[in-house]
Design an enzyme around this catalytic site. Structure first.
Site, PDB file in Angstrom:
ATOM      1  N   CYS A   4       0.841  -1.202   0.000  1.00  0.00           N
ATOM      2  CA  CYS A   4       0.000   0.000   0.000  1.00  0.00           C
ATOM      3  C   CYS A   4       0.879   1.256   0.000  1.00  0.00           C
ATOM      4  O   CYS A   4       1.705   1.444   0.891  1.00  0.00           O
ATOM      5  CB  CYS A   4      -0.930  -0.007   1.208  1.00  0.00           C
ATOM      6  SG  CYS A   4      -1.811   1.547   1.432  1.00  0.00           S
ATOM      7  N   CYS A   7       0.527   3.364   3.170  1.00  0.00           N
ATOM      8  CA  CYS A   7       1.220   2.744   4.310  1.00  0.00           C
ATOM      9  C   CYS A   7       2.718   3.031   4.203  1.00  0.00           C
ATOM     10  O   CYS A   7       3.376   3.325   5.209  1.00  0.00           O
ATOM     11  CB  CYS A   7       0.971   1.235   4.347  1.00  0.00           C
ATOM     12  SG  CYS A   7      -0.637   0.759   5.023  1.00  0.00           S
ATOM     13  N   ASP A  30      -0.581  16.620  -1.383  1.00  0.00           N
ATOM     14  CA  ASP A  30      -0.918  15.742  -2.505  1.00  0.00           C
ATOM     15  C   ASP A  30       0.090  15.962  -3.635  1.00  0.00           C
ATOM     16  O   ASP A  30       0.490  17.091  -3.924  1.00  0.00           O
ATOM     17  CB  ASP A  30      -2.350  16.044  -2.994  1.00  0.00           C
ATOM     18  CG  ASP A  30      -2.901  14.939  -3.876  1.00  0.00           C
ATOM     19  OD1 ASP A  30      -3.874  14.285  -3.469  1.00  0.00           O
ATOM     20  OD2 ASP A  30      -2.350  14.731  -4.979  1.00  0.00           O
ATOM     21  N   HIS A  46      -3.719   0.827   8.370  1.00  0.00           N
ATOM     22  CA  HIS A  46      -4.336   0.584   7.063  1.00  0.00           C
ATOM     23  C   HIS A  46      -5.821   0.287   7.201  1.00  0.00           C
ATOM     24  O   HIS A  46      -6.215  -0.714   7.800  1.00  0.00           O
ATOM     25  CB  HIS A  46      -3.645  -0.574   6.338  1.00  0.00           C
ATOM     26  CG  HIS A  46      -4.214  -0.814   4.961  1.00  0.00           C
ATOM     27  ND1 HIS A  46      -3.790  -0.102   3.856  1.00  0.00           N
ATOM     28  CD2 HIS A  46      -5.193  -1.639   4.526  1.00  0.00           C
ATOM     29  CE1 HIS A  46      -4.478  -0.488   2.799  1.00  0.00           C
ATOM     30  NE2 HIS A  46      -5.345  -1.422   3.176  1.00  0.00           N
ATOM     31  N   GLY A  93     -14.410   7.535  -7.143  1.00  0.00           N
ATOM     32  CA  GLY A  93     -13.170   8.171  -7.580  1.00  0.00           C
ATOM     33  C   GLY A  93     -11.962   7.846  -6.735  1.00  0.00           C
ATOM     34  O   GLY A  93     -10.938   8.520  -6.828  1.00  0.00           O
ATOM     35  N   THR A  95      -8.647   6.201  -5.870  1.00  0.00           N
ATOM     36  CA  THR A  95      -7.567   5.587  -6.642  1.00  0.00           C
ATOM     37  C   THR A  95      -6.508   4.950  -5.753  1.00  0.00           C
ATOM     38  O   THR A  95      -5.698   4.168  -6.232  1.00  0.00           O
ATOM     39  CB  THR A  95      -6.889   6.613  -7.571  1.00  0.00           C
ATOM     40  OG1 THR A  95      -6.351   7.676  -6.779  1.00  0.00           O
ATOM     41  CG2 THR A  95      -7.880   7.176  -8.592  1.00  0.00           C
ATOM     42  N   HIS A  98      -6.368   3.148   0.593  1.00  0.00           N
ATOM     43  CA  HIS A  98      -6.050   3.398   2.007  1.00  0.00           C
ATOM     44  C   HIS A  98      -6.846   4.645   2.355  1.00  0.00           C
ATOM     45  O   HIS A  98      -6.651   5.706   1.734  1.00  0.00           O
ATOM     46  CB  HIS A  98      -4.531   3.609   2.174  1.00  0.00           C
ATOM     47  CG  HIS A  98      -4.066   3.894   3.576  1.00  0.00           C
ATOM     48  ND1 HIS A  98      -3.060   3.148   4.196  1.00  0.00           N
ATOM     49  CD2 HIS A  98      -4.428   4.837   4.461  1.00  0.00           C
ATOM     50  CE1 HIS A  98      -2.842   3.634   5.407  1.00  0.00           C
ATOM     51  NE2 HIS A  98      -3.659   4.665   5.589  1.00  0.00           N
ATOM     52  N   HIS A 100      -8.420   7.963   3.102  1.00  0.00           N
ATOM     53  CA  HIS A 100      -7.787   9.277   3.191  1.00  0.00           C
ATOM     54  C   HIS A 100      -8.817  10.367   2.971  1.00  0.00           C
ATOM     55  O   HIS A 100      -9.850  10.154   2.313  1.00  0.00           O
ATOM     56  CB  HIS A 100      -6.649   9.415   2.175  1.00  0.00           C
ATOM     57  CG  HIS A 100      -7.042   9.098   0.764  1.00  0.00           C
ATOM     58  ND1 HIS A 100      -7.169   7.795   0.298  1.00  0.00           N
ATOM     59  CD2 HIS A 100      -7.353   9.899  -0.279  1.00  0.00           C
ATOM     60  CE1 HIS A 100      -7.530   7.824  -0.975  1.00  0.00           C
ATOM     61  NE2 HIS A 100      -7.659   9.086  -1.347  1.00  0.00           N
ATOM     62  N   HIS A 102      -9.104  14.274   1.562  1.00  0.00           N
ATOM     63  CA  HIS A 102      -8.507  15.412   0.883  1.00  0.00           C
ATOM     64  C   HIS A 102      -8.945  16.672   1.639  1.00  0.00           C
ATOM     65  O   HIS A 102     -10.139  16.838   1.919  1.00  0.00           O
ATOM     66  CB  HIS A 102      -9.023  15.532  -0.548  1.00  0.00           C
ATOM     67  CG  HIS A 102      -8.695  14.368  -1.431  1.00  0.00           C
ATOM     68  ND1 HIS A 102      -7.682  14.407  -2.363  1.00  0.00           N
ATOM     69  CD2 HIS A 102      -9.245  13.129  -1.528  1.00  0.00           C
ATOM     70  CE1 HIS A 102      -7.634  13.251  -3.011  1.00  0.00           C
ATOM     71  NE2 HIS A 102      -8.574  12.454  -2.518  1.00  0.00           N
TER      72      HIS A 102
END
Ligand code: 5GP
Ligand code: ZN
Length: 114
Positions: A4, A7, A30, A46, A93, A95, A98, A100, A102
């Site tokens: 990952c 990770c 990002d 994870h 969406g 990709t 893991h 997360h 934004h």
């Protein structure tokens, strides 16, 4: 998870531009920003996606949301405003598998999202 990418970023196998870190979470810029300020907030543990969140693992998400205002302030967008997005699954969406969030700001956001 050994394969990952997030990770690997969390345990510093892959470098990232870190904005905030504590024992539970990492915040980093990002790689392909969609706004003047665009960071990713991840749990160090994870969790594949929102679909895998449990009562036990949800506390890290609560922790993330208590830190958002500090990170936004650090980025200088607490006053102007910002958006938090978590994409889940293919049509959502997502990709990177893991969990997360934004955190993006520094420009006027539009609605509805694409
Ligand atoms: P998703 O598309 O899953 O919602 O978000 C994944 C995000 O991770 C994308 O915005 C993408 O630019 C970012 N990303 C993918 N690989 C890397 C990486 O190796 N480093 C950093 N800093 N960001 C990455
Ligand atoms: Zn992971």
């Amino acid at each position: 998870m050994s394969d990952c990418i997030f990770c690997k970023i969390a345990n510093k196998e892959i470098p990232s531009n870190v904005v905030y870190e504590d024992e539970k979470i990492l915040v980093f810029h990002d790689l392909s920003p969609v706004a003047p300020q665009h960071v990713l907030i991840i749990p160090k543990v994870h969790i594949e996606s929102m679909n895998e969140l449990t009562e036990e693992s949800a506390s890290v998400v609560a922790h993330i949301f208590t830190k958002v205002k500090e990170v936004a302030k650090q980025l200088g967008i607490d006053g102007s405003g910002y958006r938090i997005v978590s994409n889940c699954g293919s049509e959502g969406g997502q990709t990177v598998g893991h969990l997360h969030f934004h955190l993006a700001g520094g420009r006027q956001m539009q609605w509805p999202p694409g």
